[in-house]
Design a protein around this motif. Structure first.
Motif, short mmCIF file in Angstrom:
data_model
loop_
_atom_site.label_atom_id
_atom_site.label_comp_id
_atom_site.label_asym_id
_atom_site.label_seq_id
_atom_site.Cartn_x
_atom_site.Cartn_y
_atom_site.Cartn_z
N LYS A 70 0.85 -1.18 0.00
CA LYS A 70 0.00 0.00 0.00
C LYS A 70 0.89 1.24 0.00
N LYS A 71 0.43 2.29 -0.63
CA LYS A 71 1.24 3.49 -0.75
C LYS A 71 1.64 4.05 0.61
N GLN A 72 0.76 3.93 1.60
CA GLN A 72 1.03 4.56 2.88
C GLN A 72 1.89 3.72 3.81
N ASN A 73 2.14 2.45 3.47
CA ASN A 73 2.87 1.58 4.38
C ASN A 73 4.14 1.04 3.74
N PHE A 74 5.19 0.93 4.56
CA PHE A 74 6.45 0.36 4.10
C PHE A 74 6.96 -0.54 5.21
N LEU A 75 7.04 -1.84 4.94
CA LEU A 75 7.40 -2.82 5.96
C LEU A 75 8.85 -3.26 5.80
N LEU A 76 9.53 -3.38 6.91
CA LEU A 76 10.91 -3.87 6.93
C LEU A 76 10.93 -5.17 7.72
N GLY A 77 11.41 -6.25 7.08
CA GLY A 77 11.44 -7.56 7.73
C GLY A 77 12.85 -8.05 8.00
N LEU A 78 12.99 -8.68 9.15
CA LEU A 78 14.22 -9.38 9.48
C LEU A 78 13.85 -10.86 9.58
N GLU A 79 14.35 -11.68 8.68
CA GLU A 79 13.96 -13.08 8.65
C GLU A 79 14.66 -13.89 9.75
N SER A 80 15.93 -13.58 10.01
CA SER A 80 16.70 -14.30 11.03
C SER A 80 17.64 -13.29 11.67
N ALA A 81 17.18 -12.71 12.77
CA ALA A 81 17.90 -11.59 13.36
C ALA A 81 19.29 -11.99 13.85
N ALA A 82 20.24 -11.07 13.70
CA ALA A 82 21.62 -11.27 14.16
C ALA A 82 22.00 -10.10 15.07
N PRO A 83 22.93 -10.31 16.00
CA PRO A 83 23.35 -9.21 16.89
C PRO A 83 23.83 -7.98 16.12
N SER A 84 24.38 -8.18 14.92
CA SER A 84 24.84 -7.04 14.12
C SER A 84 23.70 -6.15 13.66
N GLN A 85 22.48 -6.63 13.79
CA GLN A 85 21.32 -5.83 13.41
C GLN A 85 20.76 -5.01 14.58
N THR A 86 21.42 -5.08 15.70
CA THR A 86 21.09 -4.18 16.81
C THR A 86 21.35 -2.75 16.35
N SER A 87 20.32 -1.93 16.39
CA SER A 87 20.44 -0.59 15.83
C SER A 87 19.15 0.17 16.11
N VAL A 88 19.15 1.44 15.71
CA VAL A 88 17.92 2.22 15.69
C VAL A 88 17.50 2.35 14.22
N TYR A 89 16.26 2.02 13.94
CA TYR A 89 15.76 2.02 12.57
C TYR A 89 14.81 3.20 12.37
N PHE A 90 15.10 3.96 11.32
CA PHE A 90 14.27 5.11 10.99
C PHE A 90 13.61 4.89 9.64
N CYS A 91 12.35 5.24 9.59
CA CYS A 91 11.62 5.30 8.35
C CYS A 91 11.48 6.77 7.95
N ALA A 92 11.48 7.03 6.65
CA ALA A 92 11.29 8.39 6.17
C ALA A 92 10.45 8.36 4.90
N SER A 93 9.83 9.49 4.61
CA SER A 93 9.05 9.58 3.38
C SER A 93 9.18 10.98 2.79
N SER A 94 8.90 11.09 1.48
CA SER A 94 8.97 12.39 0.83
C SER A 94 8.13 12.38 -0.43
#
Lengths: 112, 116
Positions: A70-94
């Motif tokens: 859908k135009k208004q939604n953007f999904l981010l998936g992690l299939e098999s999480a790893a410690p290296s993916q520890t982070s802060v995740y930001f979404c943005a739009s324009s």
């Protein structure tokens, strides 16, 4: 008008678990982005979308998948999480014609 | 290759004084945009100011101005009359080109602390 919202705000995962981060915007923006921010660094582009049904890789796409059904939604998936993916995740739009990117409040993810 | 360089990891400024945060960039595009974002301790990214590569005048937004020197590839942020609420991380970012993904490339940031 909520702008850009992200769900959840904080999550703890164990290595190997999967999860989906949801980004929603109510500004009818064509472009949407997922960035990650690691300590002491600026934001880095994971994936992006230039319109509904389209996605593309950014600089650090490994270990992530995205969808924009859908135009208004953007999904981010992690299939098999790893410690290296520890982070802060930001979404943005324009808008296509506008210059400013509007950011969501961020999702803090800890992978143990 | 790093495209945005912020060489000041941390800066101190006295309240009510002006401060300049440095940013240099590298691009081969003729058309690009330069941005500054503020990130307070609460974590959100707040847009401050934008400068287009073809803009002849330096951008200004209230107490923020962007000192754009195209030949030197620099886009320094000037904050006039600093306030305690200006204490935050500041990121310089660049968008290359007018087509395609239009994503931003960020520098590593400068932490500004305003002292009373």
């Amino acid at each position: 008008n909520a702008g850009v919202t992200q769900t959840p705000k904080f999550r703890v995962l164990k290595t190997g678990q999967s999860m989906t981060l949801l980004c929603a915007q109510d500004m009818n923006h064509e472009y949407m982005y997922w960035y990650r921010q690691d300590p002491g660094m600026g934001l880095r582009l994971i994936h992006y979308s230039v319109g509904e049904g389209t996605t593309a890789k950014g600089e650090v796409p490994d270990g992530y998948n995205v969808s924009r059904l859908k135009k208004q939604n953007f999904l981010l998936g992690l299939e098999s999480a790893a410690p290296s993916q520890t982070s802060v995740y930001f979404c943005a739009s324009s808008y296509f014609q506008r210059k400013t990117q509007y950011f969501g409040p961020g999702t803090r993810l800890l992978v143990l | 290759a790093q495209k945005i360089t912020q060489t000041q990891p941390g800066m101190f400024v006295q309240e009510k004084e002006a401060v300049t945060l440095d940013c240099t960039y590298d691009t081969s595009d003729q058309s690009y945009g330069l941005f500054w974002y503020k990130q307070p301790s609460s974590g959100e990214m707040i847009f401050l100011i934008y400068q287009g590569s073809y803009d002849e005048q330096n951008a200004t937004e209230g107490r923020y101005s962007l000192n754009f020197q195209k030949a030197r590839k620099s886009a320094n942020l000037v904050i006039s009359a600093s306030q305690l609420g200006d204490s935050a991380m500041y990121f310089c970012a660049m968008r290359e080109g007018d087509t395609g993904r239009r994503a931003l490339t960020f520098g590593s940031g400068t932490r500004l602390q305003v002292q009373p």
